[in-house]
Scaffold this active site. Structure first.
Site, PDB file in Angstrom:
ATOM      1  N   LYS A   1       0.934  -1.201   0.207  1.00 21.97           N
ATOM      2  CA  LYS A   1       0.029   0.082  -0.024  1.00 21.97           C
ATOM      3  C   LYS A   1       0.711   1.265   0.121  1.00 21.97           C
ATOM      4  O   LYS A   1       0.459   2.142  -0.667  1.00 21.97           O
ATOM      5  CB  LYS A   1      -1.062  -0.048   1.166  1.00 21.97           C
ATOM      6  CG  LYS A   1      -2.250   0.874   1.115  1.00 21.97           C
ATOM      7  CD  LYS A   1      -3.200   0.120   0.436  1.00 21.97           C
ATOM      8  CE  LYS A   1      -4.505   0.880   0.606  1.00 21.97           C
ATOM      9  NZ  LYS A   1      -5.740   0.236   0.067  1.00 21.97           N
TER      10      LYS A   1
ATOM     11  N   GLU B   1      -6.267   0.637   7.555  1.00 25.41           N
ATOM     12  CA  GLU B   1      -6.179  -0.454   6.691  1.00 25.41           C
ATOM     13  C   GLU B   1      -6.530  -1.898   7.372  1.00 25.41           C
ATOM     14  O   GLU B   1      -5.949  -2.114   8.149  1.00 25.41           O
ATOM     15  CB  GLU B   1      -4.880  -0.576   5.857  1.00 25.41           C
ATOM     16  CG  GLU B   1      -4.921  -1.705   4.630  1.00 25.41           C
ATOM     17  CD  GLU B   1      -5.615  -1.096   3.432  1.00 25.41           C
ATOM     18  OE1 GLU B   1      -5.883  -1.637   2.478  1.00 25.41           O
ATOM     19  OE2 GLU B   1      -5.915   0.449   3.448  1.00 25.41           O
ATOM     20  N   ASP B   2      -7.505  -2.617   6.720  1.00 27.00           N
ATOM     21  CA  ASP B   2      -7.701  -3.948   7.172  1.00 27.00           C
ATOM     22  C   ASP B   2      -7.761  -4.007   8.491  1.00 27.00           C
ATOM     23  O   ASP B   2      -6.946  -5.106   9.341  1.00 27.00           O
ATOM     24  CB  ASP B   2      -6.485  -4.790   6.712  1.00 27.00           C
ATOM     25  CG  ASP B   2      -6.207  -4.890   5.251  1.00 27.00           C
ATOM     26  OD1 ASP B   2      -7.201  -4.681   4.539  1.00 27.00           O
ATOM     27  OD2 ASP B   2      -5.014  -5.402   4.848  1.00 27.00           O
TER      28      ASP B   2
ATOM     29  N   ASP C   1     -10.520   0.721   3.278  1.00 26.41           N
ATOM     30  CA  ASP C   1     -11.494  -0.321   2.997  1.00 26.41           C
ATOM     31  C   ASP C   1     -12.942  -0.002   2.910  1.00 26.41           C
ATOM     32  O   ASP C   1     -13.724  -0.687   2.258  1.00 26.41           O
ATOM     33  CB  ASP C   1     -11.337  -1.514   4.050  1.00 26.41           C
ATOM     34  CG  ASP C   1      -9.956  -2.052   4.213  1.00 26.41           C
ATOM     35  OD1 ASP C   1      -9.237  -2.061   3.105  1.00 26.41           O
ATOM     36  OD2 ASP C   1      -9.443  -2.503   5.131  1.00 26.41           O
TER      37      ASP C   1
ATOM     38  N   ASN D   1     -12.593 -11.206  -4.233  1.00 30.10           N
ATOM     39  CA  ASN D   1     -11.326 -11.575  -4.979  1.00 30.10           C
ATOM     40  C   ASN D   1     -10.544 -12.914  -4.087  1.00 30.10           C
ATOM     41  O   ASN D   1     -10.872 -13.072  -2.959  1.00 30.10           O
ATOM     42  CB  ASN D   1     -10.177 -10.426  -4.672  1.00 30.10           C
ATOM     43  CG  ASN D   1     -10.414  -9.652  -5.970  1.00 30.10           C
ATOM     44  OD1 ASN D   1     -10.428  -9.950  -6.886  1.00 30.10           O
ATOM     45  ND2 ASN D   1     -10.209  -8.256  -5.845  1.00 30.10           N
TER      46      ASN D   1
END
Length: 616
Positions: free
Chosen positions: A92, A134-135, A160, A284
């Protein structure tokens, strides 16, 4: 599995990891050392004490983004912890650097308690200009983001949630436009009720989606009123209904938005949807349903996935680098709703212009706006200019920017130069001149081509359209009807504008009606350009001006060998040799249809040199 071995090698060699720190200042001797550290560094510290905002001028804070995670919800892998999440966060950071030019550092924190995580991140915040969360799993991610937004005065962005929402929203709006359906009328079914899905619904509602038209499904089925153990974030979209399954929710739906798991949707389930449905299968690496299966059920469907091997990829890279770039350019204190909406609208607009404006960033067929292209692609240079600008302008308008609107002109020029510095010589020169001359007269380009030579012009045409999108020129596409000549009666004729008109097939360049022909030939280590017959004096002067422009352009001499004979001869560098089949008739420079692309670009550069000289 085919990527496993090359991926591990990629991450390990030639140095482990995906980024390294490189100093931005020299450190070559005692004087540099004294300025970088003791005693010189004390002056920078004192200046920041006196004016805290000077930290943006004296340190890297204003162009440094932190990518922070606790590894509890890594895409496709779940709760793998902070250590295993580090490769993703490094990636990232690299993407932020590549696409925005901003510096970035990844921080993986071993903390699952959301309230302790808030304290850790808040304590680190003075180091950074912005924070990318993130995440982090839901619902903790909502708690962490909201608390940090309230406490900090720098942008905090949970990609996200909001990066996904912005790109999805732009694609949905464009898909509905192609379907000829307003968002107020659309019925949307969402499968997966995590942070990204809920953020998508929230943003779509800001654009007019009605809550009564939203059907939210999770792993237990439809979220309905009265269902037990539903958190308040999901409950906001609960329906008063007897429907319980995804199949039932899809009846009559216009849009399926999947942010869940692969292979959950079937062709039979799609058959009950409305005509020309929008299918966003974003799981995904395996989507909820593959596009081929969608087309078997609905040949006219508008399909998008999260994969790069299918059209219309939904990828957060279309948003988050530019969100930070625009926000930091005006020192925004937060990411406002207006900034998110501005990003959505600019993504919409770029896609509707088609791929011509991508300026040759992609090989192969270039698509117009339609079912195969309703969201931009990641390497489109228009994104690098227009998204940060739209976001920065929205920050100023919404009152969250510390800097004033006056900084935006320089910012735009910086963005354009960074985005298009790889363009052909002609375009780079054009951009530079448009910045240097405030009263620069914007040329009007007419693009035309032989029907059997279209591929040779795609890159150049897309470059012109990209320049037009930044208000640096005007382009008109003319489809020829059999020959080189076309009707130019509708060209603008106001003042000196027509002197800057450029025809492809060919270029308006020659004053007067003199007819002459150029020839180029190799001679030892140079190229000789010859005028093959006697020409009028003003024509000779004009051609000399063109060669002077080329000399400046290539920073190498174009030497005039013989001015007085019937044949004017110039010695020029080999790399700008002109094709033998180029000639000028009247005010038009005609180019043979089999000209190489490089030769065509170099000719354009020569001619644009005349435009610059006229306007200066």
């Amino acid at each position: 599995m085919k990527f496993k071995v090359p991926s591990l090698h990629y991450h390990a060699y030639p140095k482990a990891g995906k980024w390294e720190m490189i100093p931005s200042k020299s450190l070559k001797g005692w004087r540099d050392f004294a300025l970088a550290y003791n005693p010189g560094v004390a002056f920078a510290c004192e200046a920041i004490v006196d004016d805290p905002h000077s930290v943006y001028d004296l340190t890297n804070k204003g162009h440094l983004v932190a990518v922070i995670t606790n590894g509890t919800a890594v895409l496709g892998m779940g709760d793998i912890g902070p250590l295993a999440a580090k490769p993703v966060m490094e990636g990232k950071s690299v993407l932020i650097k590549y696409f925005s030019g901003l510096d970035s550092i990844d921080l993986e924190l071993a903390e699952t308690d959301p309230y302790k995580l808030i304290e850790h991140i808040a304590a680190l915040a003075p180091s950074f200009g912005a924070i990318n969360l993130e995440d982090i799993k839901a619902p903790e991610c909502f708690i962490v983001e909201q608390a940090l937004i309230e406490r900090l005065t720098i942008p905090v962005f949970h990609d996200d949630q909001h990066g996904t929402a912005i790109v999805v929203c732009a694609a949905v709006l464009n898909g509905l436009y192609l379907k000829n359906l307003s968002i107020e009328e659309a019925i949307v079914v969402v499968n997966g009720a995590g942070a990204g899905a809920l953020a998508c619904l929230s943003l779509l509602c800001h654009f007019g989606l009605k809550k009564e038209n939203i059907w939210l499904c999770d792993q237990k089925g439809v979220v309905y009123k009265g269902r037990e153990h539903v958190n308040p974030y999901k409950a906001e979209y609960a329906q008063n209904t007897c429907k319980r399954t995804l199949s039932e929710a899809l009846q009559g739906a216009d849009v399926f938005l999947g942010l869940s798991k692969g292979r959950i949707l079937t062709k039979d389930m799609l058959s009950v949807m409305s005509a020309r449905p929008l299918i966003f299968a974003l799981a995904n690496p395996v989507p909820e349903i593959f596009p081929e299966e969608v087309y078997e059920a609905h040949p006219d469907a508008l399909v998008s996935t999260g994969r790069s091997d299918y059209p219309n990829q939904i990828n957060n890279i279309l948003c988050f680098p530019y969100m930070f770039k625009g926000a930091l350019a005006v020192r925004a204190s937060c990411i406002s709703q207006e900034m998110k909406k501005a990003c959505v609208q600019e993504l919409e607009n770029i896609a509707r212009e088609g791929e011509w404006g991508s300026c040759g960033a992609y090989e192969g067929e270039l698509h117009s706006f339609g079912s195969k292209y309703f969201i931009p692609k990641a390497f489109d240079p228009r994104l690098r200019v227009r998204l940060p600008m739209a976001i920065a302008q929205a920050a100023v308008r919404s009152g969250v920017a510390f800097l004033e609107e006056s900084v935006l002109l320089d910012f735009k020029q910086q963005l354009i130069w960074e985005a298009y510095s790889w363009l052909p010589t002609f375009c780079r020169l054009y951009l530079r001149k448009s910045f240097e001359i405030s009263y620069f007269s914007k040329p009007f380009f007419v693009f035309s081509y032989d029907l059997d030579a279209q591929d040779r012009w795609k890159l150049f045409k897309s470059a012109l359209l990209a320049l037009q999108s930044h208000d640096l020129c005007t382009v008109k596409v003319v489809h020829p009807k059999g020959g080189l000549y076309f009707d130019d009666s509708d060209l603008p004729h106001c003042g000196q504008t027509d002197l800057s008109t450029v025809h492809l097939h060919g270029f308006s360049c020659l004053p007067g009606q003199d007819i002459f022909k150029l020839k180029s030939e190799l001679h030892e280590e140079c190229c000789l350009i010859s005028l093959l017959k006697e020409a009028k004096q003003d024509t000779k002067q004009y051609l000399t001006q063109l060669m002077k422009a080329a000399s400046v352009l290539y920073q190498s001499p174009c030497e005039l060998k013989d001015l007085n004979s019937s044949n004017m001869i110039w010695s020029v560098p080999l790399e700008i040799s002109l094709p033998c089949d180029t000639h000028i008739y009247g005010e038009t420079l005609y180019i043979h249809k089999n000209i190489s692309f490089r030769d065509m670009i170099e000719l354009a550069a020569l001619v644009m040199g005349r435009v610059y000289e006229h306007n200066t």
